[in-house]
Design an enzyme around this catalytic site. Structure first.
Site, PDB file in Angstrom:
ATOM      1  N   HIS A 229      -6.155  -7.321  -0.511  1.00 15.61           N
ATOM      2  CA  HIS A 229      -6.752  -5.778  -0.687  1.00 15.61           C
ATOM      3  C   HIS A 229      -5.704  -5.334  -1.862  1.00 15.61           C
ATOM      4  CE1 HIS A 229      -7.183  -6.202   3.786  1.00 15.61           C
ATOM      5  NE2 HIS A 229      -8.232  -5.439   3.269  1.00 15.61           N
TER       6      HIS A 229
ATOM      7  N   HIS B  96       0.755  -1.218  -0.058  1.00 12.75           N
ATOM      8  CA  HIS B  96      -0.083   0.110   0.105  1.00 12.75           C
ATOM      9  C   HIS B  96       0.794   1.225   0.020  1.00 12.75           C
ATOM     10  CE1 HIS B  96      -3.730  -2.129   0.318  1.00 12.75           C
ATOM     11  NE2 HIS B  96      -3.314  -2.519   1.580  1.00 12.75           N
TER      12      HIS B  96
ATOM     13  N   ASP C 203      -4.280 -12.786   3.691  1.00 16.02           N
ATOM     14  CA  ASP C 203      -5.523 -12.401   4.153  1.00 16.02           C
ATOM     15  C   ASP C 203      -6.724 -12.784   3.368  1.00 16.02           C
ATOM     16  OD1 ASP C 203      -4.679 -10.468   2.307  1.00 16.02           O
ATOM     17  OD2 ASP C 203      -4.734  -8.776   3.298  1.00 16.02           O
TER      18      ASP C 203
ATOM     19  N   ASP D   4      -2.800 -10.712  -2.250  1.00 23.18           N
ATOM     20  CA  ASP D   4      -3.131 -10.105  -1.010  1.00 23.18           C
ATOM     21  C   ASP D   4      -4.619  -9.678  -1.176  1.00 23.18           C
ATOM     22  OD1 ASP D   4      -1.933  -8.499   1.713  1.00 23.18           O
ATOM     23  OD2 ASP D   4      -4.009  -7.698   0.765  1.00 23.18           O
TER      24      ASP D   4
END
Length: 481
Positions: free
Chosen positions: A244, A206, A333, A242
């Site tokens: 996200h 991120h 995740d 991931d």
């Protein structure tokens, strides 16, 4: 946007406290996205001292990792592991009602699983840790971003965003994580190791050119990609699974044709954190097609949808790109049981995806830990991936994978866009269109009906009459079918 100022030994440290907001201006919190959601009180996160088969003896096992260098060199495999205990010092120090999901126990749990399986120490060998230099970081981040991370070493506690913390050890941990990723990439490209796993934190995907967010401080995958190219890799693939979207990695390489970025993530049409990563985000300024987003429209996505996307999109594009080096931004995740991702990928699924990518770039692959917040899921998933790096076969083959209707819809939407940039996708799109045409059109009509509903005011949806709102809305939608 709120801003708070902290006094840091005579200087002012500005920490941006901005929650992610949707285009409508309202903060979206889905499936435990925010640290104040109380998810961590629900028993998903066990302490490192918990009496559990997956976690017992974690502390001594982690300490023993630094003793791996004493092994007989003849027994060491060609899979390298990057780890340093000082990364465990990065932790949220403010007293909270619940533990932060991104915490040192994540590495401890994986280390315990690897040690118990005889993988590390044992079948893998460690590399010495070093801190990344400013000269290397400035190739990825702005000086302002680098300085904003460094200044946290002068503060007991600070925050970049409400869920992205730092303490006095965080800057060092971030430098060590990036340095390990850079050296692993260089070592694999140069042939000193066949492949590797970066057991690092804080995570990085991120972190963009000028910002730290989403638990991430420096972008480890981006640093590794540039290190690989400096060592001789002309083209680099970054595969991000991931749950996200890696908005930071996409931003850094958005105009770069030598780095192909492919991400599979929950998107929910922009409602899932961080809101980026739609299928039509393809790169810019001559690099169109070198950014590939596979945005799931819902939670609960499992092995079959991921493997289907690999078969129809990931591998055809990656094979055409022909990378010299492959990086996996391995957030776990999306694993079954993770409270933030709420998806259903199993350790076997992660192993199979790793095996499929291992056919690229002559097996030169670096797996970098990103997210993953269920300690049992993250440890078993990471162990399954490293076993594949060591040459073990995954438990099952992907031939009989049957995707969900929503998964097919997502893949078809991606193919419709990306076939304009990758000719190898055109026959795949045509074939799938004929196979799934009826189901695809039915799903599309269903979504159009949903969009036609007139939303009620927030005071109606969230007030005492919320039950009536949902009842009537559901009743009317049933009638319209």
């Amino acid at each position: 946007m709120m801003t708070t100022k902290m006094t840091v030994i005579g200087s002012q440290f500005n920490c941006q406290l901005a929650g992610w907001k949707s285009s409508s201006g309202s903060v979206k919190i889905i499936c435990g996205e925010h640290k104040d959601s109380k998810i961590v009180n629900a028993g998903f996160f066990a302490s490192s001292l918990a009496d559990d088969d997956d976690l017992t003896g974690v502390q001594p096992k982690v300490k023993g990792l630094t003793d791996c260098g004493s092994q007989d060199s003849e027994t060491i495999s060609s899979t390298a592991i990057g780890f340093d205990e000082r990364m465990l010092l990065h932790a949220e120090v403010e007293r909270k009602s619940s533990l932060h999901p991104e915490r040192p126990d994540r590495l401890r749990a994986i280390a315990a699983s690897l040690a118990r399986a005889g993988i590390f120490p044992g079948r893998c060998f460690p590399i010495p840790a070093r801190e990344i230099t400013r000269e290397e970081l400035v190739m990825v981040h702005s000086l302002e971003q680098i300085n904003s991370v460094e200044v946290t070493s002068q503060a007991f506690s600070s925050y970049f965003t409400p869920d992205t913390y730092a303490n006095e050890h965080s800057a060092l941990a971030a430098r060590l994580a990036a340095g390990l990723c850079a050296d692993l990439a260089s070592g694999i490209v140069s042939g000193r190791a066949k492949n590797g796993f970066a057991l690092v934190r804080p995570p990085g995907h991120h972190a963009g050119v000028a910002h730290a967010m989403g638990f991430c401080l420096h972008n480890n995958a981006a640093v590794a990609a540039l290190a690989a190219q400096a060592a001789g890799a002309r083209k680099v693939l970054i595969l991000d699974w991931d749950v996200h979207h890696g908005n930071g990695t996409q931003e850094i390489f958005n105009r770069n044709k030598s780095v192909l970025y492919i991400s599979l993530h929950r998107h929910e049409r922009g409602l899932f954190y961080p809101g980026t990563g739609a299928a039509d985000e393809v790169g810019s300024r001559g690099a169109e097609g070198f950014c590939v987003n596979i945005p799931w429209s819902r939670g609960g996505v499992g092995d079959n949808d991921y493997i289907f996307a690999f078969q129809q999109v990931v591998l055809p594009i990656a094979s055409a790109f022909a990378p010299d080096f492959t990086i996996i931004s391995a957030g776990f995740d999306a694993a079954r049981g993770d409270p933030l991702g709420c998806c259903d990928v199993t350790p076997s699924g992660y192993a199979q995806m790793t095996h499929m990518l291992n056919t690229l770039s002559g097996g030169k692959m670096l797996v970098i830990l990103e997210g993953g917040y269920n300690l049992r899921s993250i440890s078993s998933s990471a162990t399954a991936v490293i076993k594949v790096l060591l040459g073990d076969s995954p438990e099952r083959e992907p031939e009989n994978s049957v995707p969900s209707a929503a998964g097919v819809e997502t893949v078809m939407d991606v193919l419709k866009i990306q076939k304009n940039y990758w000719q190898s996708l055109r026959p795949i799109f045509t074939k799938l269109q004929s196979q799934w045409r009826v189901e695809y059109l039915r799903i599309k009509r269903k979504h159009i009906k949903k969009r036609r509903r007139v939303p009620a005011p927030i005071w109606w949806r969230r007030g005492r009459k919320s039950f009536l709102y949902h009842f009537l809305n559901g009743h009317l939608s049933v009638k319209s079918k």
